[in-house]
Design an enzyme around this catalytic site. Sequence first.
Site, PDB file in Angstrom:
ATOM      1  CG  ASN A  85       0.780  64.674  15.517  1.00 52.47           C
ATOM      2  OD1 ASN A  85       0.357  65.496  16.313  1.00 52.47           O
ATOM      3  ND2 ASN A  85       1.694  64.989  14.624  1.00 52.47           N
ATOM      4  N   GLY A  86       3.693  62.776  15.262  1.00 53.80           N
ATOM      5  CA  GLY A  86       4.958  63.010  15.953  1.00 53.80           C
ATOM      6  C   GLY A  86       6.086  62.370  15.175  1.00 53.80           C
ATOM      7  CE  LYS A 100      -0.518  84.583   5.323  1.00 59.40           C
ATOM      8  NZ  LYS A 100      -0.475  84.326   6.733  1.00 59.40           N
ATOM      9  CB  CYS A 116       0.153  63.845  11.462  1.00 62.89           C
ATOM     10  SG  CYS A 116       1.432  63.392  10.306  1.00 62.89           S
ATOM     11  CG  HIS A 153      20.819  99.258   1.051  1.00 56.99           C
ATOM     12  ND1 HIS A 153      21.913 100.090   0.928  1.00 56.99           N
ATOM     13  CD2 HIS A 153      19.925  99.937   1.822  1.00 56.99           C
ATOM     14  CE1 HIS A 153      21.704 101.209   1.614  1.00 56.99           C
ATOM     15  NE2 HIS A 153      20.499 101.136   2.162  1.00 56.99           N
ATOM     16  CE  LYS A 209      -4.366  77.792  11.102  1.00 56.53           C
ATOM     17  NZ  LYS A 209      -3.760  78.828  10.245  1.00 56.53           N
TER      18      LYS A 209
END
Length: 601
Positions: free
Chosen positions: A99-100, A481, A2, A500, A596
């Site tokens: 935000n949180g 990625k 956020c 393996h 991100k």
Amino acid sequence: MCGIIARIGHDDATETLLSGLENLEYRGYDSAGIAVQNGSGVKVRKCSGEVDDLKSSLEHQLHGNIGIGHTRWSTHGPPTDENAHPHTDTAGDVAVVHNGVIDNYDELRAELCERGHEFDSDTDTEVIPHLIDEYRATADDTEHAVRQAVETLEGSYAIAAIVDGEERVYAARNGSPLVLGLDDEEWFLASDVPAFLDYTDEVIYLEDGDLVVLEPDSYRITDADGTPVDRPVDTVDWDPEDAGKGEYDHYMLKEIHTQPTALSNTIEGRVEDGAVAFDALPSGTFTDVETVQFVACGTSYHAAMYGAQLLRSAGVRTEVVRASEYETMAGPVDDDTLVVAVTQSGETADTLQAVRTATERGARSLAVTNVVGSTAAREADDAIYIRAGPEVGVAATKTFSSQAVTLALLTQRIAADVPTATPLADSETMLESLADLPEHVETVIETTDAEALAREFHNSDSYFFIGNGLGHSVALEGALKFKEITYEHAEGFAAGELKHGPLALVTPETPVFAVATGDDGKTKTNAIEAQARGAPIVAVCPDDHPLADAADTHLSIPETHPVWAGLLANVQLQLVSYHAADLLDRPIDKPRNLAKSVTVE
Ligand code: F6R
């Protein structure tokens, strides 16, 4: 996770809020919204989807000199219009972005409902405007009401609020980032600097417990006790151009292409007369260190693996622990333990929590981060910066390269201090060849065959990435990625592990990317074992490496010291992922379900 923004000035705030939100979309893009205060009430517009969707939904532009905005990565409730921020109280007089995570929202909501408050969303955030509204009835003024409201909250928050009829923005932080931007004519608050970097580079990094009141011509900060405080004003050395997409189709491509510059900045002034120097870490800083624990997540974990391997080979006892597993997986800690938090954003909740746990257990801490003023940088005993510049694409690229180089240098710095360490035999050659790394990255970018290769393989069933030694961390990073931006199945393995188990998955439809850096014995053997089962092998190595001839296809990297070769191989793999994702028409900069800066555990 956020992004929030607030802006107050004398002219209209709407465009500034929207462009700020675009620059914060890397923090989440499930929904977006703004609220402005324009003398005729608080007006809110919000919708599910991206900031572009919000812009299209603004048929009648909102106007107001004071406003707040939000771009969301959903935690409580799905990404619907109702759950988009800003949220308001029942009458719509108080609007809040957050935000949180509010841990006690369930009980607060139940209590507020009993007292007649009506809720429209599933979010934890919505309790905040209702609390502010309720406290306003009894508090001396709105500032006191906001303080009472935040004192009632348990959890993490950066919030900004506007209130009908008031020429003010109220904001508070606890555990989520919040930066104040100071311009001549206007003030900003945001989760991160790129939100307002087009307007100002003068910033104040707020502290947990701070409460801020912005007015058109002034700002006031008080700490958790309500005492007025002066926080230092910093100047950010990022260029606004660094935060834009420039001529590139995607931020990710731009960030891959700007790695030579980022790396030059990372290295600048840190290697002198064959020795490593960090201003913040003078000689003798690590004399007492006996064990180093690296903690990190995702791409940063792969960079940490890179650094850990180098430190181990210098004879220092070293662990690398996934931050989310620190509580149970980390080895014993005492005051001779250094915990190194590797975190691009400096805000990753798992990493911060690992450092806090290590600190409680007696370790000292060092943050390796890209973001000045981030929580990791402020909470750790020391901090060094990777100087990669702002990274907006959700998939980390240039910051991996800058992290790995910073950590390689850090390991030399630590080994120089620790009495029992034996600095690498050829460290002088390694440091000398570092100067050529930016140019070698440029060569890879200019000569790469990654696009043709992606075209050849982008319809495969699965993709495997193998390497050993330093190549192992690059293989893991290559696979991460690839999967995050193509949505195709990709896995990375230590080359010797293929036989393996994973070899059972290998078919002619599963290309195997084999990373060889020059210090690896087994990778060629293991690649050939996969080839014998029909898998096409893509060698990512220098031209004269034996793997190049044995493989079906070759992505070439320039000759360099083995310590840096893995980073060149990584650039090739970044480009393969990028082009494959582009051919598959994926939203490269905003892969689904991701954000991100991961500020929840
Ligand atoms: C992947 C990616 C993530 C981050 C991880 C840690 O491309 O970007 O895996 O590396 O979320 O983030 P930071 O480094 O900010 O702690």
